[in-house]
Design a protein around this motif. Structure first.
Motif, PDB file in Angstrom:
ATOM      1  N   TRP A   1       0.697  -1.135   0.122  1.00  0.00           N
ATOM      2  CA  TRP A   1       0.123  -0.117   0.078  1.00  0.00           C
ATOM      3  C   TRP A   1       0.734   1.394  -0.040  1.00  0.00           C
ATOM      4  O   TRP A   1       1.830   1.227   0.492  1.00  0.00           O
ATOM      5  CB  TRP A   1      -0.978  -0.019   1.147  1.00  0.00           C
ATOM      6  N   PHE A   2       0.517   1.889  -0.674  1.00  0.00           N
ATOM      7  CA  PHE A   2       1.262   3.503  -1.075  1.00  0.00           C
ATOM      8  C   PHE A   2       0.317   4.693  -0.787  1.00  0.00           C
ATOM      9  O   PHE A   2      -0.936   4.495  -0.904  1.00  0.00           O
ATOM     10  CB  PHE A   2       1.901   3.791  -2.212  1.00  0.00           C
ATOM     11  N   ASP A   3       0.912   5.563  -0.007  1.00  0.00           N
ATOM     12  CA  ASP A   3      -0.026   7.110  -0.011  1.00  0.00           C
ATOM     13  C   ASP A   3       0.105   7.598  -1.387  1.00  0.00           C
ATOM     14  O   ASP A   3       0.899   7.345  -2.263  1.00  0.00           O
ATOM     15  CB  ASP A   3       0.841   8.057   0.874  1.00  0.00           C
ATOM     16  N   GLU A   4      -1.124   8.525  -1.754  1.00  0.00           N
ATOM     17  CA  GLU A   4      -1.455   8.988  -2.944  1.00  0.00           C
ATOM     18  C   GLU A   4      -1.257  10.431  -2.610  1.00  0.00           C
ATOM     19  O   GLU A   4      -1.851  10.911  -1.990  1.00  0.00           O
ATOM     20  CB  GLU A   4      -2.822   8.485  -3.343  1.00  0.00           C
ATOM     21  N   ALA A   5      -0.592  11.386  -3.678  1.00  0.00           N
ATOM     22  CA  ALA A   5      -0.579  12.735  -3.496  1.00  0.00           C
ATOM     23  C   ALA A   5      -1.493  13.151  -4.644  1.00  0.00           C
ATOM     24  O   ALA A   5      -1.422  12.460  -5.755  1.00  0.00           O
ATOM     25  CB  ALA A   5       0.773  13.369  -3.956  1.00  0.00           C
ATOM     26  N   ILE A   6      -2.409  14.202  -4.350  1.00  0.00           N
ATOM     27  CA  ILE A   6      -3.247  14.774  -5.462  1.00  0.00           C
ATOM     28  C   ILE A   6      -2.621  16.219  -5.570  1.00  0.00           C
ATOM     29  O   ILE A   6      -2.721  17.050  -4.830  1.00  0.00           O
ATOM     30  CB  ILE A   6      -4.711  14.770  -5.027  1.00  0.00           C
ATOM     31  N   TYR A   7      -2.649  16.872  -6.960  1.00  0.00           N
ATOM     32  CA  TYR A   7      -2.079  17.858  -7.371  1.00  0.00           C
ATOM     33  C   TYR A   7      -3.297  18.482  -8.465  1.00  0.00           C
ATOM     34  O   TYR A   7      -3.924  17.648  -9.091  1.00  0.00           O
ATOM     35  CB  TYR A   7      -0.954  17.858  -7.927  1.00  0.00           C
ATOM     36  N   GLY A   8      -3.441  19.974  -8.221  1.00  0.00           N
ATOM     37  CA  GLY A   8      -4.604  20.271  -8.967  1.00  0.00           C
ATOM     38  C   GLY A   8      -4.191  21.750  -9.582  1.00  0.00           C
ATOM     39  O   GLY A   8      -3.168  22.270  -9.162  1.00  0.00           O
ATOM     40  N   LEU A   9      -4.512  22.061 -10.717  1.00  0.00           N
ATOM     41  CA  LEU A   9      -4.174  23.220 -11.540  1.00  0.00           C
ATOM     42  C   LEU A   9      -5.814  23.889 -12.073  1.00  0.00           C
ATOM     43  O   LEU A   9      -6.486  23.112 -12.672  1.00  0.00           O
ATOM     44  CB  LEU A   9      -3.388  23.141 -12.557  1.00  0.00           C
ATOM     45  N   ILE A  10      -5.979  24.996 -11.354  1.00  0.00           N
ATOM     46  CA  ILE A  10      -7.455  25.722 -11.881  1.00  0.00           C
ATOM     47  C   ILE A  10      -6.800  26.576 -13.044  1.00  0.00           C
ATOM     48  O   ILE A  10      -6.073  27.130 -12.906  1.00  0.00           O
ATOM     49  CB  ILE A  10      -7.969  26.529 -10.863  1.00  0.00           C
ATOM     50  N   LEU A  11      -7.550  26.480 -14.122  1.00  0.00           N
ATOM     51  CA  LEU A  11      -7.246  26.965 -15.588  1.00  0.00           C
ATOM     52  C   LEU A  11      -8.564  28.123 -15.594  1.00  0.00           C
ATOM     53  O   LEU A  11      -9.495  28.234 -15.495  1.00  0.00           O
ATOM     54  CB  LEU A  11      -7.670  26.209 -16.665  1.00  0.00           C
TER      55      LEU A  11
END
Length: 67
Positions: A56-66
């Motif tokens: 099991w791995f941790d997950e990172a979430i990245y976002g970019l608002i356009l």
């Protein structure tokens, strides 16, 4: 990074979404560095979210608002 920049430009000009979101294994610094270079910001850290090779791995979430 260059390929990701070109894909991002295509998405911005052709698809024109409000926001782009990307996920990666949190410990994958190469992926997180690319997302940061693209101007994306870290929005979440999900603990033990994805299972790869029986681990099991941790997950990172990245976002970019356009705009």
């Amino acid at each position: 990074t260059e390929a990701a920049k070109r894909v991002l430009e295509f998405i911005k000009t052709e698809i024109k979404p409000q926001k782009i979101v990307a996920y990666c294994v949190a410990e994958n610094t190469a992926s997180t560095n690319i997302m940061t270079k693209l101007g994306m910001q870290k929005e979440a850290h999900l603990r033990q979210y994805s299972k790869l090779g029986g681990q099991w791995f941790d997950e990172a979430i990245y976002g970019l608002i356009l705009d």
